[in-house]
Design an enzyme around this catalytic site. Structure first.
Site, PDB file in Angstrom:
ATOM      1  N   LYS A 187       0.778  -1.176  -0.197  1.00  0.00           N
ATOM      2  CA  LYS A 187       0.166  -0.003   0.017  1.00  0.00           C
ATOM      3  C   LYS A 187       0.764   1.245   0.029  1.00  0.00           C
ATOM      4  O   LYS A 187       2.090   1.173   0.263  1.00  0.00           O
ATOM      5  CB  LYS A 187      -0.701  -0.008   1.240  1.00  0.00           C
ATOM      6  CG  LYS A 187      -1.910  -1.214   0.991  1.00  0.00           C
ATOM      7  CD  LYS A 187      -3.090  -1.198   2.286  1.00  0.00           C
ATOM      8  CE  LYS A 187      -3.866  -2.203   2.131  1.00  0.00           C
ATOM      9  NZ  LYS A 187      -5.037  -2.212   3.498  1.00  0.00           N
ATOM     10  N   HIS A 238      -2.248  -5.643   1.748  1.00  0.00           N
ATOM     11  CA  HIS A 238      -3.538  -6.273   1.346  1.00  0.00           C
ATOM     12  C   HIS A 238      -3.168  -7.564   0.930  1.00  0.00           C
ATOM     13  O   HIS A 238      -2.135  -8.051   0.205  1.00  0.00           O
ATOM     14  CB  HIS A 238      -4.336  -5.619   0.338  1.00  0.00           C
ATOM     15  CG  HIS A 238      -5.306  -6.552  -0.196  1.00  0.00           C
ATOM     16  ND1 HIS A 238      -6.566  -6.552   0.326  1.00  0.00           N
ATOM     17  CD2 HIS A 238      -5.528  -7.323  -1.344  1.00  0.00           C
ATOM     18  CE1 HIS A 238      -7.374  -7.307  -0.407  1.00  0.00           C
ATOM     19  NE2 HIS A 238      -6.553  -8.043  -1.195  1.00  0.00           N
ATOM     20  N   ASN A 268      -2.139   0.313   6.783  1.00  0.00           N
ATOM     21  CA  ASN A 268      -1.435  -0.952   7.191  1.00  0.00           C
ATOM     22  C   ASN A 268      -0.636  -2.053   6.456  1.00  0.00           C
ATOM     23  O   ASN A 268      -0.474  -3.053   6.395  1.00  0.00           O
ATOM     24  CB  ASN A 268      -2.717  -1.801   7.737  1.00  0.00           C
ATOM     25  CG  ASN A 268      -3.736  -2.322   6.788  1.00  0.00           C
ATOM     26  OD1 ASN A 268      -3.637  -2.047   5.560  1.00  0.00           O
ATOM     27  ND2 ASN A 268      -4.797  -3.025   7.304  1.00  0.00           N
ATOM     28  N   ARG A 299       2.656  -6.463   9.229  1.00  0.00           N
ATOM     29  CA  ARG A 299       1.787  -5.327   9.840  1.00  0.00           C
ATOM     30  C   ARG A 299       2.476  -5.063  11.090  1.00  0.00           C
ATOM     31  O   ARG A 299       2.394  -3.794  11.465  1.00  0.00           O
ATOM     32  CB  ARG A 299       0.220  -5.695   9.930  1.00  0.00           C
ATOM     33  CG  ARG A 299      -0.377  -5.476   8.532  1.00  0.00           C
ATOM     34  CD  ARG A 299      -1.657  -6.349   8.583  1.00  0.00           C
ATOM     35  NE  ARG A 299      -2.539  -5.784   7.259  1.00  0.00           N
ATOM     36  CZ  ARG A 299      -3.515  -6.307   6.856  1.00  0.00           C
ATOM     37  NH1 ARG A 299      -3.808  -7.247   7.606  1.00  0.00           N
ATOM     38  NH2 ARG A 299      -4.133  -5.995   5.742  1.00  0.00           N
ATOM     39  N   PHE A 313     -15.506   3.770   6.704  1.00  0.00           N
ATOM     40  CA  PHE A 313     -14.049   4.117   6.562  1.00  0.00           C
ATOM     41  C   PHE A 313     -13.827   4.062   4.926  1.00  0.00           C
ATOM     42  O   PHE A 313     -12.436   4.154   4.372  1.00  0.00           O
ATOM     43  CB  PHE A 313     -12.923   3.211   7.226  1.00  0.00           C
ATOM     44  CG  PHE A 313     -13.175   1.796   6.893  1.00  0.00           C
ATOM     45  CD1 PHE A 313     -12.787   1.133   5.970  1.00  0.00           C
ATOM     46  CD2 PHE A 313     -13.806   0.857   7.980  1.00  0.00           C
ATOM     47  CE1 PHE A 313     -13.001  -0.468   5.599  1.00  0.00           C
ATOM     48  CE2 PHE A 313     -14.206  -0.508   7.840  1.00  0.00           C
ATOM     49  CZ  PHE A 313     -13.510  -1.009   6.803  1.00  0.00           C
ATOM     50  N   TYR A 324     -12.710  -2.220  -3.632  1.00  0.00           N
ATOM     51  CA  TYR A 324     -13.217  -2.243  -2.371  1.00  0.00           C
ATOM     52  C   TYR A 324     -14.456  -2.128  -2.298  1.00  0.00           C
ATOM     53  O   TYR A 324     -15.297  -1.725  -1.331  1.00  0.00           O
ATOM     54  CB  TYR A 324     -12.458  -1.181  -1.636  1.00  0.00           C
ATOM     55  CG  TYR A 324     -11.015  -1.586  -0.999  1.00  0.00           C
ATOM     56  CD1 TYR A 324     -10.741  -2.558  -0.138  1.00  0.00           C
ATOM     57  CD2 TYR A 324      -9.682  -0.721  -1.594  1.00  0.00           C
ATOM     58  CE1 TYR A 324      -9.510  -2.811   0.179  1.00  0.00           C
ATOM     59  CE2 TYR A 324      -8.708  -1.082  -1.096  1.00  0.00           C
ATOM     60  CZ  TYR A 324      -8.337  -1.940  -0.188  1.00  0.00           C
ATOM     61  OH  TYR A 324      -7.227  -2.694   0.206  1.00  0.00           O
ATOM     62  N   GLU A 376      -9.309 -11.052  -7.804  1.00  0.00           N
ATOM     63  CA  GLU A 376      -8.484  -9.573  -7.681  1.00  0.00           C
ATOM     64  C   GLU A 376      -7.603  -9.740  -8.590  1.00  0.00           C
ATOM     65  O   GLU A 376      -6.953  -8.509  -9.198  1.00  0.00           O
ATOM     66  CB  GLU A 376      -8.101  -9.630  -6.295  1.00  0.00           C
ATOM     67  CG  GLU A 376      -9.337  -9.330  -5.228  1.00  0.00           C
ATOM     68  CD  GLU A 376      -8.931  -9.619  -3.835  1.00  0.00           C
ATOM     69  OE1 GLU A 376      -9.713  -9.321  -2.741  1.00  0.00           O
ATOM     70  OE2 GLU A 376      -7.786  -9.713  -3.251  1.00  0.00           O
TER      71      GLU A 376
HETATM   72  P1  ATP Z   1      -7.024  -6.201   3.279  1.00  0.00           P
HETATM   73  O1  ATP Z   1      -8.363  -6.511   2.644  1.00  0.00           O
HETATM   74  O2  ATP Z   1      -6.284  -4.831   3.031  1.00  0.00           O
HETATM   75  O3  ATP Z   1      -6.088  -7.301   3.103  1.00  0.00           O
HETATM   76  P2  ATP Z   1      -8.136  -7.149   5.947  1.00  0.00           P
HETATM   77  O4  ATP Z   1      -8.884  -7.989   5.084  1.00  0.00           O
HETATM   78  O5  ATP Z   1      -7.087  -7.330   7.163  1.00  0.00           O
HETATM   79  O6  ATP Z   1      -7.358  -6.186   4.922  1.00  0.00           O
HETATM   80  P3  ATP Z   1     -10.701  -5.639   5.606  1.00  0.00           P
HETATM   81  O7  ATP Z   1     -11.700  -5.752   6.927  1.00  0.00           O
HETATM   82  O8  ATP Z   1     -10.815  -6.383   4.513  1.00  0.00           O
HETATM   83  O9  ATP Z   1      -9.220  -6.010   6.325  1.00  0.00           O
HETATM   84  O10 ATP Z   1     -10.463  -4.143   5.353  1.00  0.00           O
HETATM   85  C1  ATP Z   1      -9.775  -3.688   4.096  1.00  0.00           C
HETATM   86  C2  ATP Z   1      -9.135  -2.569   4.479  1.00  0.00           C
HETATM   87  O11 ATP Z   1      -9.694  -1.345   4.916  1.00  0.00           O
HETATM   88  C3  ATP Z   1      -8.192  -2.780   5.606  1.00  0.00           C
HETATM   89  O12 ATP Z   1      -6.839  -3.323   5.433  1.00  0.00           O
HETATM   90  C4  ATP Z   1      -7.732  -1.070   6.066  1.00  0.00           C
HETATM   91  O13 ATP Z   1      -6.872  -0.623   5.222  1.00  0.00           O
HETATM   92  C5  ATP Z   1      -9.030  -0.602   5.991  1.00  0.00           C
HETATM   93  N1  ATP Z   1      -9.812  -0.631   7.408  1.00  0.00           N
HETATM   94  C6  ATP Z   1     -10.287  -1.657   7.952  1.00  0.00           C
HETATM   95  N2  ATP Z   1     -11.084  -1.349   9.168  1.00  0.00           N
HETATM   96  C7  ATP Z   1     -10.626  -0.057   9.182  1.00  0.00           C
HETATM   97  C8  ATP Z   1     -11.021   1.035   9.968  1.00  0.00           C
HETATM   98  N3  ATP Z   1     -11.734   0.665  11.269  1.00  0.00           N
HETATM   99  N4  ATP Z   1     -10.778   2.445   9.744  1.00  0.00           N
HETATM  100  C9  ATP Z   1      -9.877   2.396   8.668  1.00  0.00           C
HETATM  101  N5  ATP Z   1      -9.646   1.646   7.697  1.00  0.00           N
HETATM  102  C10 ATP Z   1      -9.975   0.398   8.033  1.00  0.00           C
HETATM  103 MG    MG Z   2      -9.822  -7.874   3.285  1.00  0.00          MG
END
Ligand code: ATP
Ligand code: MG
Length: 137
Positions: free
Chosen positions: A9, A115, A112, A102, A57, A49, A126
């Protein structure tokens, strides 16, 4: 053998962490079989997304993902999807296990660093958004 989709990212590329994160990926036994550095368009980030469109968010996430370059990747290995999720660590770096990407590099739950796909089915969807079959070697 399985494939997963990965993004390094903007917070990672901004701090010049591409090589450091790729080292963690390769040390975990995952092979980088496709990789490209891009600036995501607003449309690409919104589509990518879409599942989070109703989350509070979402706007912040889309603007973050388009705020700087990202590195999109295809990773290959045994149980690549689950293995990469393990190597990435929890979404919130404060909850991520020691040694995970992370835990080591993420700035916050939003910024973070990485992805990774959450299922083999989503990995295929994807990967197809950013790569064609001939890109993957
Ligand atoms: P990713 O999909 O990026 O691999 P993940 O599967 O661990 O991460 P998801 O729940 O799919 O997490 O959320 C997608 C992304 O949205 C997160 O990686 C983060 O960048 C963002 N995100 C998730 N929760 C929050 C939050 N509470 N506040 C801000 N950003 C968030
Ligand atoms: Mg995810």
């Amino acid at each position: 053998i399985e494939r997963t989709f990965s993004i390094l990212k903007p917070d990672a590329t901004e701090r010049n962490l591409t090589g450091a994160i790729n080292a963690v990926i390769e040390e975990a036994g995952l092979r980088i079989v496709a990789q490209r550095r891009i600036r995501m368009t607003d449309a690409q980030a919104k589509t990518f997304y879409e599942v989070h469109a109703e989350r509070p968010f979402y706007g912040e996430l889309v603007s973050f993902m388009t705020s700087g370059p990202v590195v999109v990747q295809v990773l290959e290995g045994e149980n690549a999807v689950a293995k990469y999720r393990e190597v990435m660590g929890a979404t919130n770096p404060a909850q991520a296990a020691e040694g995970t990407i992370r835990k080591r590099f993420a700035k916050s739950v939003g910024e973070n660093s990485v992805h990774g796909s959450d299922s083999p089915e989503n990995a295929k969807i994807e990967i197809a958004q950013f790569f064609t079959d001939s890109d993957i070697v």
